[in-house]
Write a protein that holds these residues in place. Structure first.
Motif, PDB file in Angstrom:
ATOM      1  N   GLY A   5      -3.102   3.696  -2.116  1.00 24.27           N
ATOM      2  CA  GLY A   5      -3.804   2.441  -2.324  1.00 24.27           C
ATOM      3  C   GLY A   5      -2.829   1.356  -2.717  1.00 24.27           C
ATOM      4  N   GLU A  37     -12.456   9.852   2.020  1.00 28.49           N
ATOM      5  CA  GLU A  37     -12.778   8.561   1.429  1.00 28.49           C
ATOM      6  C   GLU A  37     -14.296   8.349   1.359  1.00 28.49           C
ATOM      7  OE1 GLU A  37     -10.618   6.454   0.233  1.00 28.49           O
ATOM      8  OE2 GLU A  37      -8.714   7.269   0.999  1.00 28.49           O
ATOM      9  N   SER A  89      -7.782  10.507   4.608  1.00 26.73           N
ATOM     10  CA  SER A  89      -6.512   9.784   4.545  1.00 26.73           C
ATOM     11  C   SER A  89      -5.576  10.458   3.549  1.00 26.73           C
ATOM     12  CB  SER A  89      -6.739   8.326   4.131  1.00 26.73           C
ATOM     13  OG  SER A  89      -7.054   8.241   2.753  1.00 26.73           O
ATOM     14  N   SER A 119      -9.377   8.054   8.475  1.00 26.82           N
ATOM     15  CA  SER A 119      -9.690   6.697   8.076  1.00 26.82           C
ATOM     16  C   SER A 119      -8.546   5.815   8.579  1.00 26.82           C
ATOM     17  CB  SER A 119      -9.804   6.612   6.544  1.00 26.82           C
ATOM     18  OG  SER A 119     -10.154   5.313   6.142  1.00 26.82           O
ATOM     19  N   GLU A 124      -1.738   7.715  -7.640  1.00 28.25           N
ATOM     20  CA  GLU A 124      -2.780   7.812  -6.618  1.00 28.25           C
ATOM     21  C   GLU A 124      -3.085   9.263  -6.262  1.00 28.25           C
ATOM     22  OE1 GLU A 124      -4.628   5.461  -5.394  1.00 28.25           O
ATOM     23  OE2 GLU A 124      -3.632   3.733  -6.295  1.00 28.25           O
ATOM     24  N   ARG A 158       1.318   5.258   0.215  1.00 28.56           N
ATOM     25  CA  ARG A 158       0.637   6.462   0.695  1.00 28.56           C
ATOM     26  C   ARG A 158       1.496   7.683   0.411  1.00 28.56           C
ATOM     27  NH1 ARG A 158      -4.736   5.896   1.377  1.00 28.56           N
ATOM     28  NH2 ARG A 158      -4.885   3.624   1.269  1.00 28.56           N
ATOM     29  N   ARG A 195      -6.383   3.240   6.886  1.00 31.96           N
ATOM     30  CA  ARG A 195      -5.472   3.724   5.840  1.00 31.96           C
ATOM     31  C   ARG A 195      -4.273   4.467   6.422  1.00 31.96           C
ATOM     32  NH1 ARG A 195     -10.708   3.892   4.056  1.00 31.96           N
ATOM     33  NH2 ARG A 195     -11.088   2.949   2.016  1.00 31.96           N
ATOM     34  N   ASN A 196      -4.505   5.250   7.470  1.00 36.32           N
ATOM     35  CA  ASN A 196      -3.419   5.951   8.147  1.00 36.32           C
ATOM     36  C   ASN A 196      -3.868   6.402   9.523  1.00 36.32           C
ATOM     37  OD1 ASN A 196      -3.807   8.650   5.741  1.00 36.32           O
ATOM     38  ND2 ASN A 196      -5.106   8.173   7.471  1.00 36.32           N
ATOM     39  N   LYS A 250       2.889  -0.945   4.325  1.00 34.05           N
ATOM     40  CA  LYS A 250       2.507   0.413   3.925  1.00 34.05           C
ATOM     41  C   LYS A 250       3.778   1.233   3.716  1.00 34.05           C
ATOM     42  CE  LYS A 250      -1.244   2.144   5.767  1.00 34.05           C
ATOM     43  NZ  LYS A 250      -2.278   1.809   4.775  1.00 34.05           N
ATOM     44  N   ARG A 294       1.160  -2.932   8.406  1.00 35.87           N
ATOM     45  CA  ARG A 294      -0.121  -2.364   8.809  1.00 35.87           C
ATOM     46  C   ARG A 294      -0.650  -2.954  10.116  1.00 35.87           C
ATOM     47  NH1 ARG A 294      -5.344  -3.560   9.375  1.00 35.87           N
ATOM     48  NH2 ARG A 294      -6.932  -2.063   8.690  1.00 35.87           N
ATOM     49  N   ASP A 332       0.861  -1.184   0.000  1.00 36.51           N
ATOM     50  CA  ASP A 332       0.000   0.000   0.000  1.00 36.51           C
ATOM     51  C   ASP A 332       0.900   1.238   0.000  1.00 36.51           C
ATOM     52  OD1 ASP A 332      -1.993   1.884   0.331  1.00 36.51           O
ATOM     53  OD2 ASP A 332      -2.279   1.463   2.466  1.00 36.51           O
TER      54      ASP A 332
END
Length: 205
Positions: A97, A86, A93, A179, A112, A72, A182-183, A146, A132, A70
């Motif tokens: 992805g 999101e 976030s 979120s 992204e 970021r 995601r983070n 991540k 993660r 993932d």
């Protein structure tokens, strides 16, 4: 919750997937299929999702099982970080992805950023590579690495898309609801701290 049943189910799924990838004997293949089905039943029992849904989400791959990647993008401008809202959970976030296999890390960060935030960015360096599930304690079935990439904001304009509903810059002291899958707030703090460091050694766990 760090549930043992989830760890057991994931381990069984990993063993089964590797066995199915490399076994030639039809009886071994049948045994590994049974192991995979047991892992699916465990997940279904504890999550109340159907076996078919679990199979689609959790046991849908072939070959030796490895973590997903993932990427970021930590995009900065004037001391603020760019976040996207999101659509799935209405929270915020860093753009990112799963990495596409035909793109490098920096190319994925650019892609992204443009798709989710309409941002044209210049990736500068990797801030961290983190597992993660060491930082987010939920019942997520996949293992994910991540990769956080520091990026300079060049220009851009947000446009509506399938994944996000807005994009804005935020100061660390004024972050919106995140979120967390995601983070996390600590991960965003990590990115702010890296931004203030001229010589950075990437963080990994």
């Amino acid at each position: 919750m760090n549930n043992k049943w989830l760890q057991w189910a994931k381990q069984l799924q990993s063993i089964a997937q590797s066995g199915l990838a490399f076994s030639k004997n039809e009886f071994d293949i049948e045994r590994f299929e049974k192991i995979r089905n047991i892992s699916i039943e465990i997940m279904s029992e504890y999550t109340e999702l159907s076996n078919d849904k679990i199979r689609t989400l959790f046991a849908n791959e072939s070959g030796y099982q490895t973590p997903k990647i993932d990427v970021r993008a930590a995009i900065f401008k004037n001391g603020k970080i760019l976040l996207v809202n999101e659509k799935k959970d209405k929270r915020w976030s860093m753009p990112g992805g799963y990495a596409d296999i035909d793109l490098s890390i920096s190319e994925n960060a650019k892609k992204e950023s443009m798709e989710e935030a309409g941002a044209n960015v210049d990736p500068k360096r990797i801030i961290a590579v983190l597992d993660r599930n060491k930082y987010i304690k939920d019942d997520y079935p996949y293992a994910i690495y991540k990769i956080f990439v520091e990026c300079d904001y060049i220009d851009g304009r947000y446009t509506d898309n399938l994944e996000t509903s807005n994009a804005k810059f935020f100061e660390y002291e004024n972050l919106p609801e995140l979120s967390v899958g995601r983070n996390t707030k600590d991960q965003i703090k990590m990115c702010f701290e890296a931004r203030e460091t001229d010589i950075l050694e990437p963080i990994f766990d």
